[in-house]
Design an enzyme around this catalytic site. Structure first.
Site, PDB file in Angstrom:
ATOM      1  CE  LYS A  33      -4.145  -2.048   1.998  1.00  0.00           C
ATOM      2  NZ  LYS A  33      -5.163  -2.009   3.052  1.00  0.00           N
ATOM      3  CG  ASP A  59      -8.003   0.445   3.163  1.00  0.00           C
ATOM      4  OD1 ASP A  59      -8.903  -0.324   2.775  1.00  0.00           O
ATOM      5  OD2 ASP A  59      -6.788   0.169   3.076  1.00  0.00           O
TER       6      ASP A  59
HETATM    7  P1  NDP Z   1       0.940  -4.731   9.299  1.00  0.00           P
HETATM    8  O1  NDP Z   1       1.753  -5.949   9.053  1.00  0.00           O
HETATM    9  O2  NDP Z   1       1.327  -3.429   8.683  1.00  0.00           O
HETATM   10  O3  NDP Z   1       0.884  -4.480  10.910  1.00  0.00           O
HETATM   11  C1  NDP Z   1       0.616  -5.537  11.771  1.00  0.00           C
HETATM   12  C2  NDP Z   1       0.399  -5.000  13.189  1.00  0.00           C
HETATM   13  O4  NDP Z   1      -0.051  -6.095  14.002  1.00  0.00           O
HETATM   14  C3  NDP Z   1       1.650  -4.439  13.836  1.00  0.00           C
HETATM   15  O5  NDP Z   1       1.271  -3.365  14.654  1.00  0.00           O
HETATM   16  C4  NDP Z   1       2.135  -5.628  14.697  1.00  0.00           C
HETATM   17  O6  NDP Z   1       2.852  -5.249  15.827  1.00  0.00           O
HETATM   18  C5  NDP Z   1       0.812  -6.200  15.143  1.00  0.00           C
HETATM   19  N1  NDP Z   1       0.821  -7.626  15.514  1.00  0.00           N
HETATM   20  C6  NDP Z   1       1.053  -8.679  14.697  1.00  0.00           C
HETATM   21  N2  NDP Z   1       0.902  -9.844  15.378  1.00  0.00           N
HETATM   22  C7  NDP Z   1       0.570  -9.504  16.650  1.00  0.00           C
HETATM   23  C8  NDP Z   1       0.286 -10.238  17.834  1.00  0.00           C
HETATM   24  N3  NDP Z   1       0.319 -11.574  17.833  1.00  0.00           N
HETATM   25  N4  NDP Z   1      -0.028  -9.569  18.966  1.00  0.00           N
HETATM   26  C9  NDP Z   1      -0.069  -8.223  18.961  1.00  0.00           C
HETATM   27  N5  NDP Z   1       0.210  -7.451  17.878  1.00  0.00           N
HETATM   28  C10 NDP Z   1       0.516  -8.090  16.743  1.00  0.00           C
HETATM   29  O7  NDP Z   1      -0.545  -5.154   8.932  1.00  0.00           O
HETATM   30  P2  NDP Z   1      -1.744  -4.191   8.462  1.00  0.00           P
HETATM   31  O8  NDP Z   1      -1.728  -2.978   9.307  1.00  0.00           O
HETATM   32  O9  NDP Z   1      -1.720  -4.040   6.993  1.00  0.00           O
HETATM   33  O10 NDP Z   1      -3.030  -5.096   8.787  1.00  0.00           O
HETATM   34  C11 NDP Z   1      -3.425  -5.341  10.146  1.00  0.00           C
HETATM   35  C12 NDP Z   1      -4.727  -6.145  10.139  1.00  0.00           C
HETATM   36  O11 NDP Z   1      -5.803  -5.390   9.613  1.00  0.00           O
HETATM   37  C13 NDP Z   1      -4.638  -7.407   9.280  1.00  0.00           C
HETATM   38  O12 NDP Z   1      -5.268  -8.448  10.001  1.00  0.00           O
HETATM   39  C14 NDP Z   1      -5.413  -7.046   8.040  1.00  0.00           C
HETATM   40  O13 NDP Z   1      -5.978  -8.156   7.400  1.00  0.00           O
HETATM   41  C15 NDP Z   1      -6.497  -6.140   8.634  1.00  0.00           C
HETATM   42  N6  NDP Z   1      -7.070  -5.229   7.633  1.00  0.00           N
HETATM   43  C16 NDP Z   1      -8.429  -5.299   7.424  1.00  0.00           C
HETATM   44  C17 NDP Z   1      -9.036  -4.471   6.501  1.00  0.00           C
HETATM   45  C18 NDP Z   1     -10.513  -4.567   6.296  1.00  0.00           C
HETATM   46  O14 NDP Z   1     -10.995  -4.058   5.274  1.00  0.00           O
HETATM   47  N7  NDP Z   1     -11.249  -5.159   7.211  1.00  0.00           N
HETATM   48  C19 NDP Z   1      -8.253  -3.498   5.711  1.00  0.00           C
HETATM   49  C20 NDP Z   1      -6.844  -3.492   6.020  1.00  0.00           C
HETATM   50  C21 NDP Z   1      -6.281  -4.348   6.946  1.00  0.00           C
HETATM   51  P3  NDP Z   1       4.468  -5.044  15.775  1.00  0.00           P
HETATM   52  O15 NDP Z   1       4.706  -3.694  15.149  1.00  0.00           O
HETATM   53  O16 NDP Z   1       4.872  -5.104  17.199  1.00  0.00           O
HETATM   54  O17 NDP Z   1       5.001  -6.188  14.942  1.00  0.00           O
END
Ligand code: NDP
Length: 274
Positions: free
Chosen positions: A69, A105
């Site tokens: 993105k 989004d």
């Molecule tokens: P990113 O990979 O950019 O970020 C992931 C985030 O999740 C980081 O803050 C990471 O923390 C955190 N994280 C990952 N695993 C864990 C865990 N086990 N416990 C706590 N924190 C965790 O992903 P995105 O921001 O792109 O997407 C995040 C979610 O949102 C996804 O599930 C995606 O599918 C969903 N989404 C849904 C949309 C919709 O239309 N409904 C649209 C866009 C996204 P850290 O920095 O510490 O690694």
């Protein structure tokens, strides 16, 4: 009958995406000849793939998903103002050899809150996570006039970066668990939405009149939403945002605003997917 148009959802991974199903449903219902495919493109290959698509076509547009993105916004020839605040694009349009970037989004998230009757104006909101989805949620809540937005993340560095970018407060997930009762709306924008655990520790208390929103949507009731419901909070899953950002993408593709019953039918269809 219109001629066949080509579109795709581009990401890595992308096989799980519900977008082809969604656009297929709407194309059939509205009599449009649209070939919409999932296109797996690695981060390393994204720039080159986009160059080919720009030159060769014949693409109507792409939905762009993780991890592309931010790169999509950087590589586009022109960015719509909707891209500015989140700094990321989830839609690319191909127009006369040029690539135009948009973000649906942010508005899709706000539309899903409004459709569920969840508040956004004047509220205190907490966003869990600090990735692209969290940035979109923070941008949305700022746009909607939330009185306060706080970001909490597992990794402190990313939380600080988002906090500096948007001028909001930041903390860890343990801080969030302790401070949760202060918030009217808590958004889970971590990838833990799709995991088997909530990002908040067991026993975290939710305020009974608060809203808990998970951007994840598999399973339909994520561990985070189950935890919030057990605490008496009202809950909303991520399928609403998915469908509403797609409806806004449809409008960019075809200049047509989908009627509310088409949006509701698509949501019901996706909710029934096991
Ligand atoms: P990113 O990979 O950019 O970020 C992931 C985030 O999740 C980081 O803050 C990471 O923390 C955190 N994280 C990952 N695993 C864990 C865990 N086990 N416990 C706590 N924190 C965790 O992903 P995105 O921001 O792109 O997407 C995040 C979610 O949102 C996804 O599930 C995606 O599918 C969903 N989404 C849904 C949309 C919709 O239309 N409904 C649209 C866009 C996204 P850290 O920095 O510490 O690694």
């Amino acid at each position: 009958m219109s001629s066949l148009l080509r579109a795709a959802v581009v990401g890595d991974p992308v096989a799980h995406s519900l977008s082809p199903r969604l656009f297929g449903l709407w194309a059939k219902a509205r009599g449009r000849e649209l070939a919409y495919e999932p296109l797996k493109v690695t981060a390393a290959a994204f720039s080159e793939t986009l160059s080919y698509a720009r030159a060769d076509g014949p693409w109507l547009g792409w939905n762009v998903t993780a991890p592309h993105k931010e790169r999509a916004a950087q590589l586009a020839d022109e960015c719509d103002p909707s891209v500015d605040q989140p700094g990321a694009a989830n839609v690319l349009l191909f127009v006369d050899g040029r690539v135009l970037a948009h973000n649906t989004d942010v508005q899709g998230f706000l539309d899903s809150l409004a459709a569920a009757g969840a508040p956004s104006f004047g509220i205190r909101a907490a966003v869990l996570g600090a990735g692209g989805a969290a940035a979109a949620a923070v941008a949305a809540l700022r746009r909607a006039g939330a009185a306060e937005v706080a970001v909490y993340n597992r990794g402190a560095e990313r939380a600080q970066a988002l906090s500096r970018r948007f001028g909001v407060s930041a903390g860890t997930l343990s801080d969030a668990a302790a401070e949760l009762s202060a918030f009217d709306l808590i958004v889970n924008a971590t990838s833990a939405g799709f995991a088997e655990t909530s990002p908040l520790r067991a026993g975290t208390a939710f305020r009974p009149d608060s809203w808990a929103v998970d951007l994840g949507y598999r399973p339909k009731e994520t561990p985070f939403l189950a935890q919030a419901r057990a605490g008496g909070a009202r809950t909303l899953g991520g399928l609403g945002m998915l469908v509403r950002q797609a409806a806004l993408t449809w409008r960019l593709f075809f200049g047509e605003t989908l009627p509310e019953d088409a949006v509701a039918a698509a949501l019901a269809d996706l909710e029934a997917v096991p």
